[in-house]
Design a protein around this motif. Structure first.
Motif, mmCIF file in Angstrom:
data_model
loop_
_atom_site.group_PDB
_atom_site.id
_atom_site.type_symbol
_atom_site.label_atom_id
_atom_site.label_comp_id
_atom_site.label_asym_id
_atom_site.label_seq_id
_atom_site.Cartn_x
_atom_site.Cartn_y
_atom_site.Cartn_z
ATOM 1 N N PHE A 31 30.402 131.353 -32.284
ATOM 2 C CA PHE A 31 30.555 131.547 -33.900
ATOM 3 C C PHE A 31 31.255 130.319 -34.107
ATOM 4 O O PHE A 31 32.405 129.294 -34.091
ATOM 5 N N SER A 32 30.448 129.609 -35.078
ATOM 6 C CA SER A 32 31.314 128.157 -35.856
ATOM 7 C C SER A 32 32.835 128.385 -36.319
ATOM 8 O O SER A 32 32.412 129.169 -37.790
ATOM 9 N N VAL A 33 33.769 128.080 -36.544
ATOM 10 C CA VAL A 33 35.408 127.927 -37.196
ATOM 11 C C VAL A 33 35.425 126.651 -37.858
ATOM 12 O O VAL A 33 35.746 125.479 -37.558
ATOM 13 N N SER A 34 35.955 126.767 -39.366
ATOM 14 C CA SER A 34 35.547 126.511 -40.202
ATOM 15 C C SER A 34 36.818 125.505 -40.263
ATOM 16 O O SER A 34 37.859 126.653 -39.509
ATOM 17 N N ALA A 35 37.520 124.920 -41.097
ATOM 18 C CA ALA A 35 38.486 124.318 -41.805
ATOM 19 C C ALA A 35 38.853 124.578 -43.194
ATOM 20 O O ALA A 35 37.875 124.724 -43.674
ATOM 21 N N THR A 36 39.978 124.842 -43.250
ATOM 22 C CA THR A 36 40.445 125.707 -44.334
ATOM 23 C C THR A 36 41.575 125.048 -45.211
ATOM 24 O O THR A 36 42.465 125.353 -44.404
ATOM 25 N N ASP A 54 45.466 130.388 -36.217
ATOM 26 C CA ASP A 54 44.859 128.408 -35.927
ATOM 27 C C ASP A 54 43.702 128.473 -34.859
ATOM 28 O O ASP A 54 44.720 128.792 -33.514
ATOM 29 N N GLY A 55 42.539 128.449 -35.364
ATOM 30 C CA GLY A 55 41.893 127.557 -34.334
ATOM 31 C C GLY A 55 40.665 128.923 -33.767
ATOM 32 O O GLY A 55 39.803 128.381 -32.847
ATOM 33 N N GLN A 56 41.061 129.882 -34.786
ATOM 34 C CA GLN A 56 40.350 131.227 -34.111
ATOM 35 C C GLN A 56 39.380 131.907 -35.377
ATOM 36 O O GLN A 56 38.635 131.969 -35.270
ATOM 37 N N ASP A 57 40.792 131.726 -36.460
ATOM 38 C CA ASP A 57 39.833 132.502 -37.225
ATOM 39 C C ASP A 57 39.300 131.097 -38.605
ATOM 40 O O ASP A 57 38.517 131.057 -38.723
ATOM 41 N N TYR A 58 40.308 130.316 -38.198
ATOM 42 C CA TYR A 58 40.435 129.373 -38.996
ATOM 43 C C TYR A 58 40.732 128.316 -38.606
ATOM 44 O O TYR A 58 42.100 128.074 -38.131
ATOM 45 N N PHE A 59 40.800 126.630 -38.747
ATOM 46 C CA PHE A 59 41.172 125.638 -38.442
ATOM 47 C C PHE A 59 42.380 125.504 -39.690
ATOM 48 O O PHE A 59 41.611 125.057 -40.965
ATOM 49 N N PHE A 60 43.560 126.262 -39.734
ATOM 50 C CA PHE A 60 44.319 125.899 -41.657
ATOM 51 C C PHE A 60 44.715 124.192 -41.633
ATOM 52 O O PHE A 60 45.409 123.604 -40.550
ATOM 53 N N LYS A 61 44.524 123.678 -42.412
ATOM 54 C CA LYS A 61 44.937 122.176 -42.787
ATOM 55 C C LYS A 61 45.537 122.182 -44.378
ATOM 56 O O LYS A 61 45.142 122.946 -45.042
ATOM 57 N N SER A 62 46.751 120.989 -44.208
ATOM 58 C CA SER A 62 46.913 120.398 -46.119
ATOM 59 C C SER A 62 45.656 120.475 -46.630
ATOM 60 O O SER A 62 44.517 119.273 -45.258
ATOM 61 N N ARG A 63 46.235 120.311 -47.654
ATOM 62 C CA ARG A 63 44.721 119.515 -48.345
ATOM 63 C C ARG A 63 44.687 117.865 -48.023
ATOM 64 O O ARG A 63 43.731 117.314 -48.176
ATOM 65 N N ARG A 64 45.599 117.585 -47.554
ATOM 66 C CA ARG A 64 45.857 115.896 -47.701
ATOM 67 C C ARG A 64 44.796 116.242 -45.811
ATOM 68 O O ARG A 64 44.455 114.903 -45.625
ATOM 69 N N GLU A 65 45.235 116.827 -44.879
ATOM 70 C CA GLU A 65 44.391 116.494 -43.125
ATOM 71 C C GLU A 65 42.848 116.743 -43.993
ATOM 72 O O GLU A 65 42.213 116.044 -43.506
ATOM 73 N N PHE A 66 43.294 117.685 -44.820
ATOM 74 C CA PHE A 66 41.478 117.990 -44.880
ATOM 75 C C PHE A 66 40.350 117.021 -45.596
ATOM 76 O O PHE A 66 39.303 116.372 -44.932
ATOM 77 N N GLU A 67 41.107 116.312 -46.748
ATOM 78 C CA GLU A 67 40.580 115.362 -47.708
ATOM 79 C C GLU A 67 40.380 114.396 -45.856
ATOM 80 O O GLU A 67 39.436 113.707 -46.311
ATOM 81 N N ALA A 68 41.285 114.070 -45.886
ATOM 82 C CA ALA A 68 41.475 112.466 -44.647
ATOM 83 C C ALA A 68 40.133 112.840 -43.822
ATOM 84 O O ALA A 68 39.467 112.225 -43.193
ATOM 85 N N MET A 69 40.202 114.237 -43.516
ATOM 86 C CA MET A 69 38.952 114.276 -42.500
ATOM 87 C C MET A 69 37.812 114.453 -43.080
ATOM 88 O O MET A 69 36.746 113.386 -42.165
#
Length: 222
Positions: free
Chosen positions: A43-48, A58-73
């Motif tokens: 299953f594809s693990v999403s970031a949120t 983290d890394g199993q259910d979701y990749f948990f990111k800050s908004r700044r980290e997510f937007e940079a990715m």
């Protein structure tokens, strides 16, 4: 020189399996059954950007990111798809998916039509197999939403209102299945995946096999 794949080399390139449907059509149940039955599918693990819920890892259910980290990715092109839902960002990191398909693993995406569209338009589009699940009727769709007992009457009404727009995108998909019975739809889904795995362009070992047979022909020539 040997024509056999090197040790550890996959015999085929993995698939990106997109499953979409209106809520209540059976997409999540079919996804779960496929993951349980087929060890080659992950299953594809999403970031949120939403905070972890109790028990989530983290890394199993979701990749948990800050908004700044997510937007940079996202800005760096490191997301296959992403969207904002109820104030939180969700998306699919590109790197784990690319690594999986290069290992010959199939990656399953349980996404809406917008997420599916972004993945189909990505640089990994050659690996995509997209499948849309339809209910047999709108009355049956509403009945399934009500009888599963997970949502209030208001939530069911909202899901039904959204379903028309979701269903309107059915023709964008490679395959469309009608989920009359879960067992029949699951069998059809498995048949699609097996056929896609056997496509010539996904099987590099075939060229090696034909090259070996050509040499055998040459050796048999007087």
């Amino acid at each position: 020189m040997s024509d056999s794949p090197a040790i550890g080399e996959p015999r085929r390139r993995g698939l990106l399996i997109i499953l979409s449907s209106p809520s209540g059509a059976g997409k999540s149940t079919l996804s779960r059954r496929m993951l349980e039955a087929d060890p080659e599918v992950r299953f594809s693990v999403s970031a949120t950007t939403r905070p972890p819920r109790p028990g989530e890892q983290d890394g199993q259910d979701y990749f948990f990111k800050s908004r700044r980290e997510f937007e940079a990715m996202a800005a760096a092109g490191e997301m296959l798809e992403h969207a904002e839902v109820f104030g939180n960002l969700y998306g699919t990191p590109r790197a784990p998916v690319e690594a999986a398909i290069m290992r010959g693993e199939d990656v399953l995406f349980d996404v809406d039509w917008q997420g599916g569209q972004q993945i189909r338009n990505s640089t990994l589009s050659d690996s995509v197999v997209s499948i849309f699940i339809l209910p047999p009727s709108i009355a049956e769709l509403e009945n399934r939403l009500r009888t599963r007992g997970q949502d209030s009457a208001e939530v069911v009404a909202n899901r039904m209102a959204k379903s028309r727009d979701e269903i309107s995108h059915w023709a964008e998909y490679d395959y469309v299945l009608v989920n009359k019975t879960l067992s029949e739809c699951e069998a059809q889904l498995r048949a699609i995946i097996e056929a896609e795995r056997l496509r010539r362009e996904r099987r590099p070992e075939l060229m090696q096999l034909v090259n070996r047979m050509n040499r055998e022909f040459e050796e048999r020539t007087p």
